[in-house]
Scaffold this motif. Structure first.
Motif, PDB file in Angstrom:
ATOM      1  N   THR A 145       0.819  -1.177  -0.155  1.00  0.00           N
ATOM      2  CA  THR A 145       0.074  -0.018  -0.037  1.00  0.00           C
ATOM      3  C   THR A 145       0.787   1.386   0.030  1.00  0.00           C
ATOM      4  OG1 THR A 145      -0.179  -0.033   2.369  1.00  0.00           O
ATOM      5  CG2 THR A 145      -1.902  -1.130   1.090  1.00  0.00           C
ATOM      6  N   LEU A 146       2.258   1.132   0.094  1.00  0.00           N
ATOM      7  CA  LEU A 146       2.930   2.073   0.045  1.00  0.00           C
ATOM      8  C   LEU A 146       3.802   2.584  -1.220  1.00  0.00           C
ATOM      9  CD1 LEU A 146       4.751   4.293   1.780  1.00  0.00           C
ATOM     10  CD2 LEU A 146       6.502   2.296   2.142  1.00  0.00           C
ATOM     11  N   VAL A 147       3.703   3.763  -1.689  1.00  0.00           N
ATOM     12  CA  VAL A 147       4.392   4.367  -2.552  1.00  0.00           C
ATOM     13  C   VAL A 147       5.072   5.484  -2.417  1.00  0.00           C
ATOM     14  CG1 VAL A 147       3.997   5.622  -4.994  1.00  0.00           C
ATOM     15  CG2 VAL A 147       2.743   3.449  -4.482  1.00  0.00           C
ATOM     16  N   GLU A 148       6.399   5.606  -2.699  1.00  0.00           N
ATOM     17  CA  GLU A 148       7.341   6.876  -2.387  1.00  0.00           C
ATOM     18  C   GLU A 148       8.076   6.816  -3.675  1.00  0.00           C
ATOM     19  OE1 GLU A 148       7.928   8.834   0.014  1.00  0.00           O
ATOM     20  OE2 GLU A 148       6.339   7.990   1.490  1.00  0.00           O
ATOM     21  N   ASP A 149       8.171   8.171  -4.086  1.00  0.00           N
ATOM     22  CA  ASP A 149       8.872   8.539  -5.379  1.00  0.00           C
ATOM     23  C   ASP A 149       8.732   7.478  -6.536  1.00  0.00           C
ATOM     24  OD1 ASP A 149      10.055  10.687  -3.914  1.00  0.00           O
ATOM     25  OD2 ASP A 149      11.672   9.317  -3.299  1.00  0.00           O
ATOM     26  N   ASP A 150       7.339   7.375  -6.809  1.00  0.00           N
ATOM     27  CA  ASP A 150       6.740   6.395  -7.976  1.00  0.00           C
ATOM     28  C   ASP A 150       7.248   4.973  -7.476  1.00  0.00           C
ATOM     29  OD1 ASP A 150       5.718   8.736  -9.217  1.00  0.00           O
ATOM     30  OD2 ASP A 150       7.588   9.003 -10.121  1.00  0.00           O
ATOM     31  N   ALA A 152       6.385   1.535  -5.413  1.00  0.00           N
ATOM     32  CA  ALA A 152       5.744   0.660  -5.076  1.00  0.00           C
ATOM     33  C   ALA A 152       6.668  -0.133  -3.989  1.00  0.00           C
ATOM     34  CB  ALA A 152       4.718  -0.218  -5.453  1.00  0.00           C
ATOM     35  N   ALA A 153       6.546   0.069  -2.709  1.00  0.00           N
ATOM     36  CA  ALA A 153       7.340  -0.457  -1.665  1.00  0.00           C
ATOM     37  C   ALA A 153       6.780  -1.338  -0.723  1.00  0.00           C
ATOM     38  CB  ALA A 153       8.290   0.557  -1.123  1.00  0.00           C
ATOM     39  N   PHE A 154       7.620  -2.470  -0.149  1.00  0.00           N
ATOM     40  CA  PHE A 154       6.971  -3.263   1.041  1.00  0.00           C
ATOM     41  C   PHE A 154       8.326  -3.397   1.991  1.00  0.00           C
ATOM     42  CE2 PHE A 154       6.387  -7.344   3.371  1.00  0.00           C
ATOM     43  CZ  PHE A 154       4.921  -6.961   3.729  1.00  0.00           C
ATOM     44  N   PRO A 155       8.032  -3.420   3.268  1.00  0.00           N
ATOM     45  CA  PRO A 155       6.861  -3.402   3.883  1.00  0.00           C
ATOM     46  C   PRO A 155       6.845  -1.777   4.274  1.00  0.00           C
ATOM     47  CG  PRO A 155       8.648  -3.895   5.327  1.00  0.00           C
ATOM     48  CD  PRO A 155       9.383  -3.807   4.074  1.00  0.00           C
ATOM     49  N   ASP A 156       5.516  -1.702   5.120  1.00  0.00           N
ATOM     50  CA  ASP A 156       5.354  -0.143   5.643  1.00  0.00           C
ATOM     51  C   ASP A 156       5.708  -0.205   7.111  1.00  0.00           C
ATOM     52  OD1 ASP A 156       3.176  -1.453   6.751  1.00  0.00           O
ATOM     53  OD2 ASP A 156       1.658   0.296   5.941  1.00  0.00           O
ATOM     54  N   ALA A 157       6.283  -1.222   7.497  1.00  0.00           N
ATOM     55  CA  ALA A 157       6.380  -1.244   9.150  1.00  0.00           C
ATOM     56  C   ALA A 157       7.451  -2.531   9.289  1.00  0.00           C
ATOM     57  CB  ALA A 157       5.180  -1.687   9.869  1.00  0.00           C
ATOM     58  N   VAL A 158       8.194  -2.445  10.328  1.00  0.00           N
ATOM     59  CA  VAL A 158       9.119  -3.521  10.444  1.00  0.00           C
ATOM     60  C   VAL A 158       8.421  -4.923  10.597  1.00  0.00           C
ATOM     61  CG1 VAL A 158      10.796  -4.461  11.901  1.00  0.00           C
ATOM     62  CG2 VAL A 158      10.761  -1.985  11.384  1.00  0.00           C
ATOM     63  N   THR A 159       8.877  -5.979   9.829  1.00  0.00           N
ATOM     64  CA  THR A 159       8.356  -7.203   9.883  1.00  0.00           C
ATOM     65  C   THR A 159       9.227  -8.460  10.076  1.00  0.00           C
ATOM     66  OG1 THR A 159       6.936  -8.786   8.498  1.00  0.00           O
ATOM     67  CG2 THR A 159       8.264  -6.935   7.174  1.00  0.00           C
ATOM     68  N   VAL A 199      12.223   1.972   5.543  1.00  0.00           N
ATOM     69  CA  VAL A 199      11.278   1.186   6.530  1.00  0.00           C
ATOM     70  C   VAL A 199      11.854   0.079   7.558  1.00  0.00           C
ATOM     71  CG1 VAL A 199       8.854   0.284   7.263  1.00  0.00           C
ATOM     72  CG2 VAL A 199       9.382   2.098   5.541  1.00  0.00           C
ATOM     73  N   ASP A 200      12.261  -1.030   6.529  1.00  0.00           N
ATOM     74  CA  ASP A 200      12.905  -1.907   7.312  1.00  0.00           C
ATOM     75  C   ASP A 200      13.952  -2.587   6.627  1.00  0.00           C
ATOM     76  OD1 ASP A 200      13.524  -4.506   8.604  1.00  0.00           O
ATOM     77  OD2 ASP A 200      11.357  -5.265   8.593  1.00  0.00           O
ATOM     78  N   PRO A 201      15.408  -2.185   6.822  1.00  0.00           N
ATOM     79  CA  PRO A 201      16.549  -2.361   6.114  1.00  0.00           C
ATOM     80  C   PRO A 201      16.748  -4.055   6.243  1.00  0.00           C
ATOM     81  CG  PRO A 201      17.226  -1.207   8.154  1.00  0.00           C
ATOM     82  CD  PRO A 201      15.419  -1.224   8.059  1.00  0.00           C
ATOM     83  N   ASP A 202      16.329  -4.569   7.449  1.00  0.00           N
ATOM     84  CA  ASP A 202      16.596  -5.725   7.367  1.00  0.00           C
ATOM     85  C   ASP A 202      15.747  -6.757   6.430  1.00  0.00           C
ATOM     86  OD1 ASP A 202      18.499  -5.614   9.476  1.00  0.00           O
ATOM     87  OD2 ASP A 202      16.851  -5.957  10.928  1.00  0.00           O
ATOM     88  N   TYR A 203      14.492  -6.442   6.318  1.00  0.00           N
ATOM     89  CA  TYR A 203      13.622  -7.111   5.380  1.00  0.00           C
ATOM     90  C   TYR A 203      14.326  -6.842   4.108  1.00  0.00           C
ATOM     91  CZ  TYR A 203       9.752  -8.555   2.698  1.00  0.00           C
ATOM     92  OH  TYR A 203       8.949  -9.478   1.666  1.00  0.00           O
TER      93      TYR A 203
END
Length: 240
Positions: A145-150, A152-159, A199-203
């Motif tokens: 559900t996240l888009v930044e600078d065109d 689409a990105a996952f995740p929007d929270a650490v997972t 958002v979550d560099p480990d993911y």
């Protein structure tokens, strides 16, 4: 004409988003009254929770349920008005089956059956595809559900759970299976897909390792409309 993958139930209504409370409750205005709706999205819904924005609500299937409405989508400004962003996290699993049944998974050609919620070891993955003389194809689905600078990105929270799924898929590839991530992008404004390392560099690192290990990545766009969810094509995956 776009392919309708999943229709919404009859009786959906458009209200106005007021606020989110705790994790599972959204307050919305409907017919001039404040109602409490259920959301199953445990992420942050980063950038989507704009007071006054449209909210698409579906009626509860169980008339005895305490909360009579479920949040399906949130409206975001764009174009001449707004577009819907699907935030119901139960949809990607259902969309996997809908895409498969309609022959829209080009990467799953030759596979004849799909078993949802398949267990492997201590992990439960969203799908297991099988076909004659083909390796097992394990699929995990994620809602984007996240888009930044065109992008689409996952995740929007650490997972940490999401990273665990990637490691499971890597193991399956090492055992001779195929494994794939189906990222369901429930909004129309992304031009490509990548991991949200901010958002979550480990993911993000786990996804890079998974791709190098042979895990396949398929970002798939769906268009959310008030009648349901339609197929919108594929995005290119770009490693951040």
């Amino acid at each position: 004409m776009e392919t309708l993958l999943l229709p919404y139930p009859e009786g959906c209504r458009v209200g106005r988003f007021i606020r989110r409370e705790k994790r599972f409750f959204v307050m919305a205005e409907l017919d001039g009254e404040e109602v409490t709706a259920h959301t199953n999205n445990t992420g942050t819904m980063l950038g989507l929770l704009r007071p006054g924005c449209p909210v698409l609500l579906s009626p509860a299937r169980n008339p005895a349920r305490k909360l009579k409405w479920t949040v399906e989508a949130l409206g975001q400004p764009g174009g001449s008005g707004f577009f819907w962003v699907g935030v119901n996290t139960s949809m990607p699993n259902r969309l996997l089956e809908a895409l498969f049944r309609k022959g829209l998974l080009a990467w799953a050609g030759g596979y004849a059956s799909l078993r949802r919620e398949a267990v492997n070891g201590e992990s439960r993955l969203d799908g297991l595809l099988a076909g004659p003389s083909l390796p097992e194809l394990w699929v995990e689905c994620k809602n984007v559900t996240l888009v930044e600078d065109d992008v689409a990105a996952f995740p929007d929270a650490v997972t940490t759970r999401g990273a665990k799924h990637l490691h499971t898929l890597m193991r399956l590839v090492s055992e001779g299976c195929r494994a794939a991530m189906l990222y369901v992008v429930q909004r129309p404004d992304g031009r490509c897909f990548g991991a949200a390392d901010y958002v979550d560099p480990d993911y993000a690192e786990a996804l890079r390792l998974a791709v190098r290990a042979g895990v396949e990545v398929y970002p798939t766009v769906v268009h959310v409309k008030e009648d349901g969810i339609h197929y919108g094509g594929m995005l290119e995956y770009r490693e951040c």
